[in-house]
Write an enzyme that holds these catalytic residues in place. Sequence first.
Site, PDB file in Angstrom:
ATOM      1  NE  ARG A 135      -2.216  -6.053  -3.004  1.00  0.00           N
ATOM      2  CZ  ARG A 135      -2.707  -4.827  -3.129  1.00  0.00           C
ATOM      3  NH1 ARG A 135      -3.980  -4.650  -3.342  1.00  0.00           N
ATOM      4  NH2 ARG A 135      -1.924  -3.799  -3.052  1.00  0.00           N
ATOM      5  NE  ARG A 142       0.960  -2.306  -6.639  1.00  0.00           N
ATOM      6  CZ  ARG A 142       0.424  -1.620  -5.624  1.00  0.00           C
ATOM      7  NH1 ARG A 142      -0.867  -1.525  -5.505  1.00  0.00           N
ATOM      8  NH2 ARG A 142       1.204  -1.020  -4.766  1.00  0.00           N
ATOM      9  CG  ASP A 146      -4.139  -2.172  -6.423  1.00  0.00           C
ATOM     10  OD1 ASP A 146      -3.797  -2.436  -5.266  1.00  0.00           O
ATOM     11  OD2 ASP A 146      -4.584  -1.072  -6.775  1.00  0.00           O
ATOM     12  CG  ASP A 166      -7.250   1.136  -6.091  1.00  0.00           C
ATOM     13  OD1 ASP A 166      -6.972   0.554  -5.030  1.00  0.00           O
ATOM     14  OD2 ASP A 166      -6.403   1.671  -6.826  1.00  0.00           O
TER      15      ASP A 166
HETATM   16  O1  GSY Z   1      -3.156   1.719  -7.025  1.00  0.00           O
HETATM   17  C1  GSY Z   1      -2.683   1.457  -8.244  1.00  0.00           C
HETATM   18  C2  GSY Z   1      -1.403   0.668  -8.287  1.00  0.00           C
HETATM   19  N1  GSY Z   1      -0.431   1.377  -9.106  1.00  0.00           N
HETATM   20  C3  GSY Z   1      -0.428   1.557 -10.439  1.00  0.00           C
HETATM   21  C4  GSY Z   1      -1.285   1.143 -11.468  1.00  0.00           C
HETATM   22  O2  GSY Z   1      -2.294   0.435 -11.281  1.00  0.00           O
HETATM   23  N2  GSY Z   1      -0.957   1.560 -12.738  1.00  0.00           N
HETATM   24  C5  GSY Z   1       0.142   2.312 -13.003  1.00  0.00           C
HETATM   25  N3  GSY Z   1       0.387   2.647 -14.260  1.00  0.00           N
HETATM   26  N4  GSY Z   1       0.979   2.726 -12.022  1.00  0.00           N
HETATM   27  C6  GSY Z   1       0.685   2.353 -10.763  1.00  0.00           C
HETATM   28  N5  GSY Z   1       1.344   2.649  -9.635  1.00  0.00           N
HETATM   29  C7  GSY Z   1       0.656   2.049  -8.651  1.00  0.00           C
HETATM   30  S1  GSY Z   1       1.104   2.157  -6.984  1.00  0.00           S
END
Ligand code: GSY
Length: 166
Positions: free
Chosen positions: A84, A93, A96, A98
């Site tokens: 990652r 990234r 990810d 969660d």
């Molecule tokens: O923790 C989520 C990472 N992340 C995202 C995501 O997964 N999707 C969108 N649309 N925006 C995000 N901003 C982050 S930080």
Amino acid sequence: MSAQAMLGLGGNIGEVKAQLADALRRLDALDGCRIVAVSRLYRTPPWGVTDQAWFNNACAAVQTTLTPEALLEACLSVERAMKRERIQRWGPRTVDIDLLTCGEEQRASQTLSLPHPRMTERAFVLLPLKDIAPDLMIAGHSVAHWASLSQTAGIEPITDSGDWWH
Ligand code: GSY
């Protein structure tokens, strides 16, 4: 003991659909983890740092015999195995994962908060989660209810079903 946990997956660098599918297959292959439902894959505008590429997001239900802490470590180990990349907080990234919920478990530690504290505000989590668990209760309301309150502009499914990860 077995519980059903919900995971949120996302990324915006590289071949994101293939990377998220790989992550789900890796989780499914772990002892004590079985992926039992996957949402459609969504294209979502970036949240947090908005000057970055759009994301792909999905949610998955996992039937697990792991504790929440062990499941979180499993998610982190998959992220690590996939090398990652995360360049900045809230920034781009590759993948990810969660941990959103784990049965009825509640946690508020340095490393793990359950239910995930920001999930009720994030349409990129709530819309995919509504595909697979509309009636799941979070902080006194259903996922469908939280989704109806969320900012959904620009979010759209890019697969017709949840079988895109096979
Ligand atoms: O923790 C989520 C990472 N992340 C995202 C995501 O997964 N999707 C969108 N649309 N925006 C995000 N901003 C982050 S930080």
